[in-house]
Design a protein around this motif. Sequence first.
Motif, PDB file in Angstrom:
ATOM      1  N   VAL A 397      -2.613  87.818  51.960  1.00 55.80           N
ATOM      2  CA  VAL A 397      -3.147  88.139  50.637  1.00 55.80           C
ATOM      3  C   VAL A 397      -2.603  87.137  49.629  1.00 55.80           C
ATOM      4  CG1 VAL A 397      -3.363  89.930  48.900  1.00 55.80           C
ATOM      5  CG2 VAL A 397      -3.132  90.582  51.295  1.00 55.80           C
ATOM      6  N   ASP A 398      -3.483  86.451  48.926  1.00 58.47           N
ATOM      7  CA  ASP A 398      -3.032  85.540  47.875  1.00 58.47           C
ATOM      8  C   ASP A 398      -2.432  86.334  46.725  1.00 58.47           C
ATOM      9  OD1 ASP A 398      -3.615  83.007  48.906  1.00 58.47           O
ATOM     10  OD2 ASP A 398      -5.713  83.122  48.283  1.00 58.47           O
ATOM     11  N   LEU A 399      -1.242  85.937  46.283  1.00 58.98           N
ATOM     12  CA  LEU A 399      -0.609  86.570  45.137  1.00 58.98           C
ATOM     13  C   LEU A 399      -1.427  86.312  43.867  1.00 58.98           C
ATOM     14  CD1 LEU A 399       2.955  85.413  46.078  1.00 58.98           C
ATOM     15  CD2 LEU A 399       2.368  87.801  45.708  1.00 58.98           C
ATOM     16  N   PRO A 400      -1.433  87.243  42.915  1.00 59.29           N
ATOM     17  CA  PRO A 400      -2.162  87.022  41.657  1.00 59.29           C
ATOM     18  C   PRO A 400      -1.787  85.696  41.007  1.00 59.29           C
ATOM     19  CG  PRO A 400      -1.452  89.290  41.783  1.00 59.29           C
ATOM     20  CD  PRO A 400      -0.816  88.592  42.951  1.00 59.29           C
ATOM     21  N   GLY A 401      -2.816  84.941  40.632  1.00 60.80           N
ATOM     22  CA  GLY A 401      -2.602  83.652  39.998  1.00 60.80           C
ATOM     23  C   GLY A 401      -2.491  82.501  40.964  1.00 60.80           C
ATOM     24  N   LEU A 402      -2.540  82.791  42.271  1.00 59.30           N
ATOM     25  CA  LEU A 402      -2.411  81.748  43.284  1.00 59.30           C
ATOM     26  C   LEU A 402      -3.569  81.846  44.280  1.00 59.30           C
ATOM     27  CD1 LEU A 402       1.431  82.017  43.996  1.00 59.30           C
ATOM     28  CD2 LEU A 402       0.265  80.328  42.549  1.00 59.30           C
ATOM     29  N   GLY A 403      -3.822  80.744  44.987  1.00 58.66           N
ATOM     30  CA  GLY A 403      -4.915  80.759  45.950  1.00 58.66           C
ATOM     31  C   GLY A 403      -6.226  81.088  45.278  1.00 58.66           C
ATOM     32  N   LEU A 404      -6.910  82.107  45.808  1.00 56.87           N
ATOM     33  CA  LEU A 404      -8.184  82.544  45.247  1.00 56.87           C
ATOM     34  C   LEU A 404      -8.063  83.800  44.395  1.00 56.87           C
ATOM     35  CD1 LEU A 404     -10.572  82.022  48.321  1.00 56.87           C
ATOM     36  CD2 LEU A 404     -10.295  80.534  46.339  1.00 56.87           C
ATOM     37  N   SER A 405      -6.852  84.330  44.262  1.00 58.27           N
ATOM     38  CA  SER A 405      -6.669  85.580  43.514  1.00 58.27           C
ATOM     39  C   SER A 405      -6.578  85.320  42.018  1.00 58.27           C
ATOM     40  CB  SER A 405      -5.411  86.306  43.989  1.00 58.27           C
ATOM     41  OG  SER A 405      -5.578  86.808  45.296  1.00 58.27           O
ATOM     42  N   GLY A 407      -5.487  86.597  38.032  1.00 56.20           N
ATOM     43  CA  GLY A 407      -4.270  87.163  37.454  1.00 56.20           C
ATOM     44  C   GLY A 407      -3.187  86.123  37.247  1.00 56.20           C
ATOM     45  N   HIS A 408      -1.950  86.609  37.098  1.00 55.67           N
ATOM     46  CA  HIS A 408      -0.810  85.724  36.871  1.00 55.67           C
ATOM     47  C   HIS A 408       0.455  86.419  37.396  1.00 55.67           C
ATOM     48  CE1 HIS A 408       0.162  88.347  33.446  1.00 55.67           C
ATOM     49  NE2 HIS A 408      -1.111  88.239  33.116  1.00 55.67           N
ATOM     50  N   PRO A 409       1.567  85.702  37.516  1.00 57.74           N
ATOM     51  CA  PRO A 409       2.777  86.301  38.094  1.00 57.74           C
ATOM     52  C   PRO A 409       3.261  87.560  37.396  1.00 57.74           C
ATOM     53  CG  PRO A 409       2.977  83.918  38.061  1.00 57.74           C
ATOM     54  CD  PRO A 409       1.715  84.243  37.315  1.00 57.74           C
ATOM     55  N   GLY A 410       2.951  87.724  36.117  1.00 60.58           N
ATOM     56  CA  GLY A 410       3.345  88.946  35.440  1.00 60.58           C
ATOM     57  C   GLY A 410       2.684  90.189  35.999  1.00 60.58           C
ATOM     58  N   ALA A 512      -2.586  74.860  39.853  1.00 57.20           N
ATOM     59  CA  ALA A 512      -1.482  73.894  39.833  1.00 57.20           C
ATOM     60  C   ALA A 512      -0.424  74.250  38.792  1.00 57.20           C
ATOM     61  CB  ALA A 512      -2.020  72.488  39.574  1.00 57.20           C
ATOM     62  N   ALA A 513      -0.857  74.652  37.602  1.00 55.75           N
ATOM     63  CA  ALA A 513       0.110  74.957  36.537  1.00 55.75           C
ATOM     64  C   ALA A 513       0.973  76.157  36.915  1.00 55.75           C
ATOM     65  CB  ALA A 513      -0.632  75.224  35.234  1.00 55.75           C
ATOM     66  N   THR A 514       0.353  77.219  37.459  1.00 52.93           N
ATOM     67  CA  THR A 514       1.120  78.402  37.858  1.00 52.93           C
ATOM     68  C   THR A 514       2.076  78.055  38.985  1.00 52.93           C
ATOM     69  OG1 THR A 514      -0.670  79.881  37.213  1.00 52.93           O
ATOM     70  CG2 THR A 514       0.941  80.743  38.774  1.00 52.93           C
ATOM     71  N   ALA A 515       1.609  77.293  39.964  1.00 51.86           N
ATOM     72  CA  ALA A 515       2.468  76.911  41.082  1.00 51.86           C
ATOM     73  C   ALA A 515       3.648  76.070  40.601  1.00 51.86           C
ATOM     74  CB  ALA A 515       1.659  76.151  42.126  1.00 51.86           C
ATOM     75  N   ALA A 516       3.390  75.163  39.661  1.00 52.18           N
ATOM     76  CA  ALA A 516       4.474  74.305  39.151  1.00 52.18           C
ATOM     77  C   ALA A 516       5.542  75.130  38.442  1.00 52.18           C
ATOM     78  CB  ALA A 516       3.896  73.248  38.214  1.00 52.18           C
ATOM     79  N   ARG A 517       5.102  76.096  37.618  1.00 48.87           N
ATOM     80  CA  ARG A 517       6.082  76.932  36.915  1.00 48.87           C
ATOM     81  C   ARG A 517       6.906  77.763  37.897  1.00 48.87           C
ATOM     82  NH1 ARG A 517       1.678  77.551  33.320  1.00 48.87           N
ATOM     83  NH2 ARG A 517       1.102  79.535  34.291  1.00 48.87           N
ATOM     84  N   LEU A 518       6.230  78.297  38.908  1.00 47.00           N
ATOM     85  CA  LEU A 518       6.952  79.117  39.887  1.00 47.00           C
ATOM     86  C   LEU A 518       7.909  78.279  40.716  1.00 47.00           C
ATOM     87  CD1 LEU A 518       4.040  81.439  41.064  1.00 47.00           C
ATOM     88  CD2 LEU A 518       6.101  82.148  39.829  1.00 47.00           C
ATOM     89  N   LEU A 519       7.501  77.082  41.092  1.00 41.30           N
ATOM     90  CA  LEU A 519       8.404  76.210  41.843  1.00 41.30           C
ATOM     91  C   LEU A 519       9.644  75.875  41.025  1.00 41.30           C
ATOM     92  CD1 LEU A 519       5.825  73.808  43.549  1.00 41.30           C
ATOM     93  CD2 LEU A 519       7.454  75.306  44.739  1.00 41.30           C
TER      94      LEU A 519
END
Length: 602
Positions: A397-405, A407-410, A512-519
């Motif tokens: 399952v793609d997490l919200p804000g990532l992949g095809l899902s 939403g956002h990490p919040g 990309a932006a969400t992944a960069a912040r999470l990394l």
Amino acid sequence: MSATERHALVFGATGFIGRHLVLELGRAGVRVSVATRSPESARRLADWLAEHGCAEAPADLRADFTGPTLLPDALPDDCGDVTEVYNCAAAYRFGMTVDEARRANVDSVRAIVAFAARLPRLRRLVHVSGYRVGGRAEASWTEEQRRTAYRTLGAYEASKVEADLVLRAEADRLALPWTVVNPSVVVGDSVTGESDQYIGLATTLKDLWNGALAAVPGNARTFVPVVAVDHLARFMTLLPTDRAAERASYWLLDDDTPTLPDLLTLVAGHYRTRTPALRVPVPVIRRLPRWITKADPEVLTFLSSDRYPTASARDLADRHGLAMPDTATTIRRWADHLAARRFGDAPGRARRFTTPGGFRTFELGEPDAPTLVLPGLPVNADTWAPVIARLKDARAVDLPGLGLSAGHPGDWPAWLAALLAETGPAHLVGHSIGAAAALDAASARPDAVDRLTLVAPFFLQPHPGRTVRWTPLTRRYLRRVRPADLARRLTGDTASADALETSVADLRRSTAATAARLLASTGRTTWRDDLQTKLQRYPGTVHIITGSNDPLTPQARALLEAHPRATLTVIPGAGHHPQLTHPDELSQALHEPTEAHAPRAR
């Protein structure tokens, strides 16, 4: 005539419309035979029907459109009692030559009409035409009219118009009872959205999804109507039983289909993308170079404000109690199906969007499977497909804000709570940053987690390098990285480049932006300490899986040694992404029950 007295012969049964027609005829209790070109296509059809609940495959007759006899071995034993013939055979593609289009769409009609004339019990020949095709005044074409039509309409549409004229003329000459159905753009199943056609309007939706639609073609009145494939199939099953349908044509579409700009706005809202504000009239598109518009000239003939005579189709449907499904809902479900399969680049049934807690979520694998995988960064659920296939009763399952899902990490806490509530006691697997989400969920609801597995948990490993912590640089890299380069960075070589194509597509499209912040956040000491504390206090069984090239820190190993119910598996030769490089070994480690003792390498 009762259903048990009917025997339907379907040409084009392996196509999009044909498959659904065979399915609906079977559900109605009608005996069905299909005319296919090869044993392989018949087997594919039988497999598809079985997947959709049709246990008994239809009788398969071999068709040869190039020979002197269409079904040389069929009469009289196999077809002597055929009561209805359906012609769904056609080539639906743009860019054909005139000869290709005529062979596929005109010559096939001549052959089918000639064959149908030999059937002693035939009650109806049903032909699938098109909403931009039917209703032509000409009974036939002169050679000059034919050349003009193919030049102005394009090979596909002109061949369908000619086929429609040939069908009527030849059937009348041979005194065959016929019915023509003129469907509009045929979209996915009204319940599941299922479709495997990715041309025409589907191409526009793909551009909308990818943010590549620069302008809306046409104007505010441009009308591209749609009809659900299952509704079309059910409508077609009624035609041979209705006397009023003999020598009649029916335009099947929803008059309330939104105009094209509104339809795209509807889908854009569902996709959470933007509809371009710019609209370009069709005459302007025709004058622009194709390398600018990227529009096939044959598609432009469908961009019209015309309306169509649908009253007779509505009357017939009403007489038989057949209701048109809600078109807006059908469009959304179709749009989901297309996106979940990446518009044909990732086919397969085990892909879908769900809405746990109201959050639009992509998952692959078995629906409601108890083993639930939360992928890491910067990859998506697709990279876990080989592992999911080996585990069988599992899904990623793609997490919200990532992949095809969406939403956002919040959204993660509420989303995870809803996901676990729907799943019930689960085997929760978290990879890399997904391990943090899995641990948070398990700590909040230990009763909802039977097993907790953490694969390459970043908070038990060394801090990331300085460059990862600089979000703008990482974001720029992820938006531009090529699959081969990402594979080399994640695994040390390019062998996994193909498996990372979809991850790269997602990063470029929106994540990309969400992944960069999470990394960057994986280097925060406070977060890592909090997660380690949660792991120390977690009361359930926990299984840690790492690669030998991606070790835990000494502090982490000490933490696990102190945990009474922790087990450690080390996969030799694997790095931070064992799902890419060692799917067999990882699948075996996930499949084995976790033992409750001090960690050891195994």
